[in-house]
Design a protein around this motif. Sequence first.
Motif, PDB file in Angstrom:
ATOM      1  N   GLY A   1       0.916  -1.230  -0.007  1.00 50.65           N
ATOM      2  CA  GLY A   1      -0.074  -0.029   0.050  1.00 50.65           C
ATOM      3  C   GLY A   1       0.748   1.307   0.109  1.00 50.65           C
ATOM      4  O   GLY A   1       1.967   1.201   0.308  1.00 50.65           O
ATOM      5  N   ALA A   2       0.177   2.411  -0.110  1.00 47.44           N
ATOM      6  CA  ALA A   2       0.976   3.715   0.029  1.00 47.44           C
ATOM      7  C   ALA A   2       1.808   4.077  -1.190  1.00 47.44           C
ATOM      8  O   ALA A   2       2.878   4.195  -1.100  1.00 47.44           O
ATOM      9  CB  ALA A   2       1.534   4.023   1.215  1.00 47.44           C
ATOM     10  N   VAL A   3       1.382   3.642  -2.452  1.00 45.11           N
ATOM     11  CA  VAL A   3       2.245   3.909  -3.364  1.00 45.11           C
ATOM     12  C   VAL A   3       2.030   5.023  -4.124  1.00 45.11           C
ATOM     13  O   VAL A   3       0.969   5.682  -4.671  1.00 45.11           O
ATOM     14  CB  VAL A   3       1.790   2.827  -4.612  1.00 45.11           C
ATOM     15  N   VAL A   4       3.021   5.886  -4.559  1.00 44.58           N
ATOM     16  CA  VAL A   4       3.108   7.179  -5.131  1.00 44.58           C
ATOM     17  C   VAL A   4       3.819   7.243  -6.381  1.00 44.58           C
ATOM     18  O   VAL A   4       4.977   6.495  -6.552  1.00 44.58           O
ATOM     19  CB  VAL A   4       3.865   8.277  -4.105  1.00 44.58           C
ATOM     20  N   SER A   5       3.146   7.437  -7.628  1.00 50.00           N
ATOM     21  CA  SER A   5       3.794   7.217  -8.888  1.00 50.00           C
ATOM     22  C   SER A   5       4.125   8.772  -9.505  1.00 50.00           C
ATOM     23  O   SER A   5       3.286   9.661  -9.421  1.00 50.00           O
ATOM     24  CB  SER A   5       2.634   6.550  -9.705  1.00 50.00           C
ATOM     25  N   GLN A   6       5.369   8.742 -10.099  1.00 53.60           N
ATOM     26  CA  GLN A   6       5.729   9.937 -10.389  1.00 53.60           C
ATOM     27  C   GLN A   6       6.104   9.717 -11.933  1.00 53.60           C
ATOM     28  O   GLN A   6       6.600   8.735 -12.174  1.00 53.60           O
ATOM     29  CB  GLN A   6       7.042  10.494  -9.741  1.00 53.60           C
ATOM     30  N   HIS A   7       5.672  10.602 -12.864  1.00 50.79           N
ATOM     31  CA  HIS A   7       6.090  10.735 -14.254  1.00 50.79           C
ATOM     32  C   HIS A   7       6.353  12.126 -14.965  1.00 50.79           C
ATOM     33  O   HIS A   7       5.585  12.845 -14.554  1.00 50.79           O
ATOM     34  CB  HIS A   7       4.571  10.171 -15.042  1.00 50.79           C
ATOM     35  N   PRO A   8       7.073  12.039 -15.734  1.00 50.56           N
ATOM     36  CA  PRO A   8       7.992  10.970 -16.287  1.00 50.56           C
ATOM     37  C   PRO A   8       9.295  10.948 -15.395  1.00 50.56           C
ATOM     38  O   PRO A   8       9.335  11.589 -14.333  1.00 50.56           O
ATOM     39  CB  PRO A   8       8.616  11.582 -17.707  1.00 50.56           C
ATOM     40  N   SER A   9       9.809   9.830 -15.527  1.00 52.08           N
ATOM     41  CA  SER A   9      11.146   9.385 -14.627  1.00 52.08           C
ATOM     42  C   SER A   9      12.288  10.206 -15.097  1.00 52.08           C
ATOM     43  O   SER A   9      13.192  10.584 -14.349  1.00 52.08           O
ATOM     44  CB  SER A   9      11.476   7.946 -14.544  1.00 52.08           C
ATOM     45  N   ARG A  10      12.335  10.616 -16.302  1.00 53.90           N
ATOM     46  CA  ARG A  10      13.414  11.310 -17.036  1.00 53.90           C
ATOM     47  C   ARG A  10      12.932  12.448 -17.981  1.00 53.90           C
ATOM     48  O   ARG A  10      12.355  11.843 -18.753  1.00 53.90           O
ATOM     49  CB  ARG A  10      14.689  10.521 -17.489  1.00 53.90           C
ATOM     50  N   VAL A  11      13.375  13.559 -17.950  1.00 62.38           N
ATOM     51  CA  VAL A  11      13.247  14.472 -19.177  1.00 62.38           C
ATOM     52  C   VAL A  11      14.493  15.164 -19.491  1.00 62.38           C
ATOM     53  O   VAL A  11      15.082  15.639 -18.600  1.00 62.38           O
ATOM     54  CB  VAL A  11      12.274  15.579 -18.706  1.00 62.38           C
TER      55      VAL A  11
END
Lengths: 115, 112
Positions: A1-11
């Motif tokens: 649980g408690a998942v944080v998704s960030q996007h994009p990983s690289r720019v």
Amino acid sequence: GAVVSQHPSRVICKSGTSVKIECRSLDFQATTMFWYRQFPKQSLMLMATSNEGSKATYEQGVEKDKFLINHASLTLSTLTVTSAHPEDSSFYICSATTGSNQPQHFGDGTRLSIL
Amino acid sequence: QQQVKQSPQSLIVQKGGISIINCAYENTAFDYFPWYQQFPGKGPALLIAIRPDVSEKKEGRFTISFNKSAKQFSLHIMDSQPGDSATYFCAAMAAAGNKLTFGGGTRVLVKP
């Protein structure tokens, strides 16, 4: 649980470009999200705190017109780096929490490189 | 003003050894003390946390020791493994607050 998704990983982009980074809490509702900046081999520096539906609160020295933060829902916050320049190159990390005095859960960061 | 001081900056330990990282804080309003583990190119992951009502908390090979009077807390990694090689950050949060104040980080290298 408690998942944080960030996007994009690289720019990687050219100087003068605006870049948007998304931060999503996948399995919980985040009343508050935070944006950090981390330089190589250094600690995390808090840039701003955002509460859903409210204007973000920026730390001293952080330009609010440069780093636009939107927290439109309980699961999504975005950071837009406007007119990015090479000195804005860094590792940007978001975190989310369900409320005061609760653990912060972090995304995996976005590596921003401005050429 | 650095409100949470972390030491050492780096640490090399042999496989099976004990890694010890120390943090000291100044703000007596802090009442939540988490430790985060960060691998290169990744965000920090919550490892273990403690509140001042207990002096020690253990989860698997990780133990936090807390000394309220000295305003210090430490992380012990028992039976250190090469997979534990990472940067560890201590942090602190004030009661009724939500901002974390981070220590400077400790790079731990566990040699096989």
